[in-house]
Design an enzyme around this catalytic site. Structure first.
Site, short mmCIF file in Angstrom:
data_model
loop_
_atom_site.label_atom_id
_atom_site.label_comp_id
_atom_site.label_asym_id
_atom_site.label_seq_id
_atom_site.Cartn_x
_atom_site.Cartn_y
_atom_site.Cartn_z
N ARG A 230 -40.45 -106.48 46.87
CA ARG A 230 -41.90 -106.48 47.08
C ARG A 230 -42.17 -106.85 48.54
O ARG A 230 -41.48 -107.71 49.11
CB ARG A 230 -42.59 -107.52 46.17
CG ARG A 230 -42.69 -107.11 44.72
CD ARG A 230 -43.66 -105.93 44.51
NE ARG A 230 -43.83 -105.57 43.11
CZ ARG A 230 -43.20 -104.57 42.49
NH1 ARG A 230 -42.33 -103.81 43.15
NH2 ARG A 230 -43.46 -104.29 41.22
N HIS A 278 -42.53 -96.46 48.41
CA HIS A 278 -42.35 -97.15 47.12
C HIS A 278 -41.76 -96.19 46.06
O HIS A 278 -42.36 -95.95 45.01
CB HIS A 278 -43.68 -97.73 46.62
CG HIS A 278 -43.48 -98.86 45.66
ND1 HIS A 278 -44.23 -100.00 45.67
CD2 HIS A 278 -42.59 -99.04 44.64
CE1 HIS A 278 -43.84 -100.82 44.71
NE2 HIS A 278 -42.82 -100.25 44.06
P1 NAP Z 1 -35.09 -109.85 37.01
O1 NAP Z 1 -34.18 -109.25 35.99
O2 NAP Z 1 -36.16 -110.76 36.57
O3 NAP Z 1 -34.17 -110.58 38.09
C1 NAP Z 1 -34.67 -111.33 39.14
C2 NAP Z 1 -33.50 -111.92 39.94
O4 NAP Z 1 -34.04 -112.58 41.09
C3 NAP Z 1 -32.71 -112.97 39.14
O5 NAP Z 1 -31.34 -112.91 39.48
C4 NAP Z 1 -33.32 -114.27 39.64
O6 NAP Z 1 -32.44 -115.39 39.58
C5 NAP Z 1 -33.58 -113.94 41.10
N1 NAP Z 1 -34.60 -114.83 41.64
C6 NAP Z 1 -35.86 -115.04 41.23
N2 NAP Z 1 -36.46 -116.00 41.96
C7 NAP Z 1 -35.53 -116.42 42.85
C8 NAP Z 1 -35.53 -117.42 43.85
N3 NAP Z 1 -36.60 -118.17 44.09
N4 NAP Z 1 -34.40 -117.60 44.54
C9 NAP Z 1 -33.29 -116.86 44.30
N5 NAP Z 1 -33.23 -115.90 43.37
C10 NAP Z 1 -34.34 -115.69 42.65
O7 NAP Z 1 -35.81 -108.69 37.84
P2 NAP Z 1 -35.36 -107.15 38.03
O8 NAP Z 1 -35.68 -106.34 36.81
O9 NAP Z 1 -33.97 -107.11 38.54
O10 NAP Z 1 -36.40 -106.68 39.16
C11 NAP Z 1 -36.46 -107.32 40.43
C12 NAP Z 1 -37.71 -106.88 41.18
O11 NAP Z 1 -37.54 -105.54 41.68
C13 NAP Z 1 -38.98 -106.76 40.33
O12 NAP Z 1 -39.60 -108.04 40.16
C14 NAP Z 1 -39.83 -105.83 41.16
O13 NAP Z 1 -40.67 -106.56 42.03
C15 NAP Z 1 -38.82 -105.03 41.99
N6 NAP Z 1 -38.87 -103.58 41.66
C16 NAP Z 1 -39.07 -102.70 42.67
C17 NAP Z 1 -39.12 -101.34 42.38
C18 NAP Z 1 -39.33 -100.33 43.48
O14 NAP Z 1 -39.50 -99.15 43.19
N7 NAP Z 1 -39.32 -100.70 44.74
C19 NAP Z 1 -38.93 -100.89 41.07
C20 NAP Z 1 -38.73 -101.83 40.08
C21 NAP Z 1 -38.69 -103.18 40.37
P3 NAP Z 1 -31.86 -115.92 38.14
O15 NAP Z 1 -30.80 -114.91 37.76
O16 NAP Z 1 -31.29 -117.23 38.47
O17 NAP Z 1 -33.03 -115.94 37.20
#
Ligand code: NAP
Length: 315
Positions: A230, A278
Site C-alpha cells: 500500500r 495497481h
Molecule cells: P496477511 O496474510 O495478513 O499477511 C500480512 C503479513 O505482514 C504477515 O506476515 C504479518 O506478520 C506482516 N505484518 C503485519 N504488520 C506488520 C508489522 N507491523 N511489522 C512486520 N510485519 C508485519 O496479508 P496478505 O494477504 O499477504 O496481503 C498483504 C497486503 O498486500 C494486503 O494487506 C494488501 O494491502 C496488499 N495487496 C496488494 C495488492 C496489489 O494489487 N498491489 C493485491 C492484494 C493485496 P505476522 O505473520 O507476524 O502476522
C-alpha cells in the site's frame, strides 16, 4: 425462504455492475444476493451477513443485525478504519489464486531488476551498445517484508528460482528455505542485506510511514525496492531522496498515496521509478466468487464464520 445477503458497493461503481452478475450466480440455491439499495426495511433488519466492495459506511450501519461482512478485496485497511470497532466482523478475501498472481508479479519484477532491464532500456533510448556483467540469482538477496498469504508464496517462488530470500514479519515465523526475521531489529537486518526489498505487509497504524528516510538509508548501496503493498507504508519524499542522493538505484511502485497517481506527480518522469497502475494482484472474480460462496454456505449451514480481521492489530 432463502436468506437474503446484501451486496454493498457504491451504485455508480463499475465494480458493482460486474459483481452484481457474478455473485448471484455463484450463490444461487444458497442465498439470494441483493444490492443494498434494493432491500426493503425488513430485509435490512434481517441481514446477518453482507458482501462488501468499497461500501459506504452508512450503508453498512443501516444493516443493524450484521454479524460479519465478506470483503471482495485482500487489503481491508479502509473498511477497518470506516467500520466501528464493535461493528460486524470483517472477513477479507484470502484466495490462493491471488497468492499465485502476486507471487508471479513479484517474480516478474524481481527478474526485471535482477536482469538490469531499466538500465538496458535507458541504454536503448540513448543508442548505447554496452554489456554489463551478469549476476546469478544465487548472488542476489531478496527481502520480502510481510510473510502472510501473499508474501510467503512470493518468497517461496523466488527461492524456487534460485534467489537467496530473506523474510520479515511481525511475529516469529519459519518458512522452508527462507531466512526469517521479525520485529524492528529484524527489519534493519533484512534491509541491510537485500539487493531487492519487496513490501508486502498490510497498511495498519504500525506500518503507515514505516519505510522512511532512516529505513531507506539502511539499504545496501545500489539496492532496489518494490512496493506491491500500500502507498502510505512508504514515505514518498524519502524515496525520492534515497533514489537521488541515497543508496537506492530503482523502485517499482504499484501503489501510491493517491491513486490514480496525479499527472503532475514527480514519480511519472523519474528515471529510477517504474510506475504500475495497481495491477500486481487484482482479485480474480471467478475464484473469489467461489470462495465467497463457500464461506457464506458454511455460515448458513453450520454457523461457522471464517477467520476475521483482528481489529486491534488492524489486519
Ligand atoms: P496477511 O496474510 O495478513 O499477511 C500480512 C503479513 O505482514 C504477515 O506476515 C504479518 O506478520 C506482516 N505484518 C503485519 N504488520 C506488520 C508489522 N507491523 N511489522 C512486520 N510485519 C508485519 O496479508 P496478505 O494477504 O499477504 O496481503 C498483504 C497486503 O498486500 C494486503 O494487506 C494488501 O494491502 C496488499 N495487496 C496488494 C495488492 C496489489 O494489487 N498491489 C493485491 C492484494 C493485496 P505476522 O505473520 O507476524 O502476522
Amino acid at each position: 425462504m432463502m436468506p437474503i445477503v446484501p451486496f454493498v458497493s457504491p451504485p455508480e461503481s463499475g465494480e458493482r455492475t460486474t459483481w452484481a452478475k457474478i455473485l448471484p450466480a455463484a450463490l444461487s440455491g444458497i442465498v439470494q444476493v441483493k444490492p443494498f439499495d434494493q432491500l426493503s426495511q425488513d430485509e435490512r433488519r434481517a441481514a446477518k451477513v453482507a458482501i462488501v466492495a468499497n461500501p459506504n459506511p452508512a450503508d453498512v450501519a443501516a444493516l443493524p443485525g450484521l454479524v460479519w461482512v465478506q470483503s471482495l478485496w485482500a487489503g481491508v485497511e479502509r473498511l477497518a478504519a470506516d467500520l466501528p470497532k464493535d461493528g460486524p466482523l470483517i472477513v477479507r478475501l484470502t484466495d490462493p489464486r491471488m497468492a499465485e498472481t502476486m507471487s508471479e508479479a513479484v517474480l516478474a519484477w524481481t527478474l526485471y531488476l535482477h536482469r538490469d532491464m531499466p538500465r538496458y532500456m535507458a541504454q536503448q533510448r540513448a543508442r548505447v551498445w554496452r554489456e554489463h556483467d551478469l549476476t546469478g540469482p544465487e548472488e542476489r538477496t531478496v527481502g520480502i517484508l510481510g510473510l502472510g498469504k501473499l508474501g510467503s508464496a512470493s518468497a517461496q517462488r523466488l527461492a524456487a528460482n534460485g534467489f537467496n530470500v530473506l523474510g520479515w514479519s511481525r511475529s516469529e515465523k519459519t518458512l522452508d528455505g527462507i531466512q526469517c526475521h521479525h520485529g524492528p531489529d529484524g527489519l534493519r537486518a533484512v534491509l541491510k542485506q537485500s539487493d531487492i526489498n519487496v513490501l508486502l505487509m498490510p497498511l495498519t497504524d504500525e506500518t503507515r510511514g514505516l519505510i522512511g528516510a532512516r529505513e531507506l538509508s539502511a539499504c545496501k548501496e545500489g539496492a532496489a525496492l518494490i512496493n506491491f503493498a500500500r502507498g502510505p507504508i512508504l514515505d514518498e519524499t524519502a524515496l525520492l531522496s534515497a533514489l537521488d542522493d541515497g543508496p537506492l538505484s530503482h523502485a517499482v511502485l504499484d501503489v501510491f498515496n493517491e491513486e490514480p497517481l496525479p499527472a503532475s506527480h514527480p514519480f511519472w518522469q523519474h528515471e529510477g521509478i517504474t510506475v504500475l497502475p495497481h495491477v500486481s494482484a487484482p482479485t480474480t472474480r471467478a475464484t473469489a466468487a467461489k470462495l465467497v460462496a463457500e464461506n457464506i454456505a458454511r455460515y448458513f449451514a453450520e454457523g461457522i464464520i471464517p477467520p476475521a480481521v483482528d481489529r486491534r492489530r488492524g489486519y
